[in-house]
Design a protein around this motif. Structure first.
Motif, PDB file in Angstrom:
ATOM      1  N   PRO A 240       0.821  -1.222   0.000  1.00  0.00           N
ATOM      2  CA  PRO A 240       0.000   0.000   0.000  1.00  0.00           C
ATOM      3  C   PRO A 240       0.848   1.261   0.000  1.00  0.00           C
ATOM      4  O   PRO A 240       1.891   1.325   0.662  1.00  0.00           O
ATOM      5  N   ARG A 241       0.391   2.254  -0.774  1.00  0.00           N
ATOM      6  CA  ARG A 241       1.022   3.572  -0.786  1.00  0.00           C
ATOM      7  C   ARG A 241      -0.071   4.608  -0.518  1.00  0.00           C
ATOM      8  O   ARG A 241      -1.200   4.270  -0.251  1.00  0.00           O
ATOM      9  N   ARG A 242       0.272   5.881  -0.619  1.00  0.00           N
ATOM     10  CA  ARG A 242      -0.673   6.925  -0.240  1.00  0.00           C
ATOM     11  C   ARG A 242      -1.960   6.878  -1.057  1.00  0.00           C
ATOM     12  O   ARG A 242      -3.072   6.955  -0.519  1.00  0.00           O
ATOM     13  N   SER A 243      -1.846   6.749  -2.379  1.00  0.00           N
ATOM     14  CA  SER A 243      -3.038   6.819  -3.225  1.00  0.00           C
ATOM     15  C   SER A 243      -3.339   5.521  -3.962  1.00  0.00           C
ATOM     16  O   SER A 243      -4.397   5.388  -4.562  1.00  0.00           O
ATOM     17  N   GLN A 244      -2.395   4.586  -3.952  1.00  0.00           N
ATOM     18  CA  GLN A 244      -2.624   3.333  -4.661  1.00  0.00           C
ATOM     19  C   GLN A 244      -1.788   2.226  -4.043  1.00  0.00           C
ATOM     20  O   GLN A 244      -0.898   2.484  -3.229  1.00  0.00           O
ATOM     21  N   GLY A 245      -2.085   1.012  -4.426  1.00  0.00           N
ATOM     22  CA  GLY A 245      -1.329  -0.133  -3.947  1.00  0.00           C
ATOM     23  C   GLY A 245      -0.605  -0.803  -5.092  1.00  0.00           C
ATOM     24  O   GLY A 245      -1.165  -0.981  -6.171  1.00  0.00           O
ATOM     25  N   HIS A 246       0.648  -1.161  -4.878  1.00  0.00           N
ATOM     26  CA  HIS A 246       1.446  -1.803  -5.917  1.00  0.00           C
ATOM     27  C   HIS A 246       1.364  -3.321  -5.758  1.00  0.00           C
ATOM     28  O   HIS A 246       1.488  -3.843  -4.648  1.00  0.00           O
ATOM     29  N   VAL A 247       1.190  -4.012  -6.872  1.00  0.00           N
ATOM     30  CA  VAL A 247       1.255  -5.470  -6.900  1.00  0.00           C
ATOM     31  C   VAL A 247       2.528  -5.848  -7.642  1.00  0.00           C
ATOM     32  O   VAL A 247       2.747  -5.426  -8.777  1.00  0.00           O
ATOM     33  N   ARG A 248       3.371  -6.643  -6.983  1.00  0.00           N
ATOM     34  CA  ARG A 248       4.622  -7.060  -7.603  1.00  0.00           C
ATOM     35  C   ARG A 248       4.805  -8.561  -7.433  1.00  0.00           C
ATOM     36  O   ARG A 248       4.400  -9.131  -6.429  1.00  0.00           O
TER      37      ARG A 248
END
Length: 593
Positions: A229-237
């Motif tokens: 999770p980040r401030r405005s979106q979540g990264h999928v890696r």
């Protein structure tokens, strides 16, 4: 619009008769195959797919067939359109799904694959149909660049990408969670009112996203899935062959809901988001249908819970030691260590270096009906029927040392301790070894000689280490070059010298280099194997184990008796053309002689 269109190519779909006629005219099809194919009817099957599946010999390339790659390359030369390999890892699904509607894409059998400020790259398998270009350019006010792609990939990825994008949009616009302000109908209104409530974790859109992520990870050979999770979106890696790749960016609230959904599946406490948690779940791979186990771990961060899913493929345990990269003299030494009826055998290396796979594969081979194998782990990595497994539980003061103490009363023959972290655990392992048990465990150190120093640092007396230690294996995983596309070139003497220093080893005349192809998804590598450093506690090595010992002296004596350092083991892989100097140097530490 870069196709070389001429008046003889009116706007028309590809047909089998025209294709085989032109293939015959350009020397890619002999007369007999041309005559046979020209009379066939193929219904709704795309002619390129039909031809590729026939595996017809190509007279212009003796020994090779007209596969899809060759057909697309031939079409590209005739039309001036580049051939494009659709790699989902490199495509911004959210952006390409906004270029055109799913209905438009499916009607014209096209798919946007790249979007920039002034250009859209569109994949098609029909080079002579151009009407949709004008419509798209008019609507998007951007230049359209056409590329050729496998029609099967276009159909498949169109369905997958638009389904994923629809699920994300549906999750964002789903109704508010219980307790939201009256009259709030969608996520945008909730954000305007300052409500940061996430979509329901059991919402069908969230279920679809989770199913897609798991299926996609299996297809891409991922070993780990990261939701960050980040401030405005979540990264999928995804971690593939040891390297992380960005896959998708989810809206922050959707990412939180996906995390909650996975926690539910893993029987974790969904309401608790302030402390780390561990869980596990089982699912089935999409193709073979085999059972796959995932270990879940959450971590509270500034913007929500970070979730990592480690994928354990049970097939790994069925692989031979040679398939894992342990062979020849190293395998003989390892089998000699673990064949002893008592003593301690250690496996060392960082997280993700394959220690668990090595230990489980070894235990699986040792766990015959005549012996009792027991493990104490934190957490249990893979549930295995061949031995008895116990989970560490700090809440009830069941740690490694107390677990080993309990296992000693269970009449074990072989004990596996997940990790030796402190003197008490090390002491219990030594006591088990002294009383006639074989103990396997892991230690977090850089190399094998350093593990002896680590045991001394924990407070273990040198005489007990000498008496109980059978040997230590340090390991790393290196990416193996793709056998389809790798090329050989003269060895760079400077790079080779840097790899083997401070030791001496003759440089091979040539070494292999990565290129990238369809089989390896343009990475140049396909899978990983271990490189190993095995230290046997021989009388000469034991003589070096004193309270004031130096790891350097142990290494010198062990190498004189045949031990190879990790870098020298990696150098042997480089010399045999299996991997590269850069890959070995990336994972294997260097030490002074």
């Amino acid at each position: 619009m870069n196709a070389k269109f001429g008046p003889e190519y009116a706007e028309r779909p590809l047909d089998l008769y025209s294709l085989v006629t032109e293939l015959h005219a350009t020397g890619h099809l002999d007369a007999a195959d041309h005559e046979r194919l020209a009379r066939l009817g193929i219904g709704s099957v795309h002619p390129l797919v039909f031809l590729a599946e026939q595996k017809i010999p190509d007279p212009s390339r003796p020994g090779q067939t007209l596969d899809m790659e060759a057909l697309l390359r031939w079409q590209g030369e005739r039309t001036g359109q580049a051939v494009y390999e659709i790699d989902p890892l490199k495509i911004n699904v959210g952006a390409i799904s906004e270029v055109m509607s799913r209905a438009f894409a499916q009607r014209h059998r096209i798919l946007a694959v790249e979007v920039t400020e002034d250009e859209v790259v569109v994949a098609s398998a029909e080079p002579w149909i151009r009407a949709w270009e004008r419509n798209l350019e008019h609507v998007l006010r951007k230049r359209i660049r056409r590329v050729l792609a496998d029609p099967r990939d276009i159909i498949r990825h169109t369905a997958e990408f638009y389904s994923m994008a629809r699920s994300v949009r549906g999750a964002r616009s789903s109704g508010p969670a219980p307790g939201a302000a009256p009259g709030v109908a969608n996520l945008e209104q909730m954000l305007e009112l300052g409500s940061m409530q996430e979509p329901d974790a059991n919402d069908q859109h969230i279920v679809n996203i989770v199913d897609w992520l798991l299926q996609y990870a299996f297809e891409q050979r991922a070993s780990d899935i990261h939701l960050e999770p980040r401030r405005s979106q979540g990264h999928v890696r995804f971690r593939i062959d040891g390297v992380l790749h960005s896959v998708y960016d989810l809206p922050q609230q959707v990412c939180a809901a996906v995390t909650s959904r996975i926690k539910i599946l893993g029987r974790m406490d969904v309401a608790e988001k302030r402390r780390p948690q561990d869980g596990r779940l089982k699912t089935r791979s999409p193709h073979g249908g085999g059972e796959v186990e995932l270990r879940l771990s959450t971590l509270p961060t500034a913007f929500g819970e970070k979730l990592v899913m480690r994928i354990f493929d049970p097939d790994l345990l069925q692989k031979s030691f040679a398939e894992l990269g342990l062979e020849d003299e190293d395998l003989r030494r390892w089998q000699a260590m673990t064949a002893a009826g008592n003593g301690i055998v250690l496996v060392t290396g960082p997280t993700g270096s394959g220690k668990t796979t090595t230990l489980y594969s070894t235990l699986r081979r040792l766990a015959t009906p005549e012996v009792n194998v027991c493990t104490i782990e934190d957490p249990i990595e893979m549930v295995e029927d061949a031995f008895n497994q116990m989970q560490v539980n700090h809440g009830i003061k069941l740690d490694f040392s107390s677990g080993v103490r309990a296992l000693m009363r269970q009449d074990p023959d072989i004990i596996m301790v997940g990790e030796i972290r402190d003197l008490e655990t090390a002491h219990m392992a030594v006591q088990a070894a002294l009383t006639g048990h074989l103990v396997l465990s892991t230690l977090h150190t850089n190399d094998s000689p350093g593990s002896v120093a680590r045991l001394l640092e924990l407070g273990m007396p040198a005489y007990l280490i000498k008496a109980t230690l059978r040997g230590i294996m340090s390991q790393r995983l290196v990416r193996i070059l793709c056998t389809t596309c790798k090329v050989f070139a003269p060895t760079d003497p400077d790079a080779w010298e840097q790899l083997i220093q401070p030791f001496e080893l003759p440089a091979p005349e040539r070494t292999a280099r990565p290129v990238g192809c369809k089989a390896c998804r343009d990475t140049g590598y396909m899978g990983r194997q271990g490189i190993y450093e095995l230290l046997v506690n021989s009388p000469a090595v034991a003589a070096c184990i004193t309270p004031q010992m130096e790891a350097r002296e142990v290494r010198r004596v062990a190498m004189a008796e045949g031990m190879r350092t990790l870098r020298l083991a990696g150098a042997a892989r480089v010399a045999s053309g299996q991997t590269t100097v850069e890959e070995v140097m990336r994972v294997a530490p260097m030490f002074d002689a």
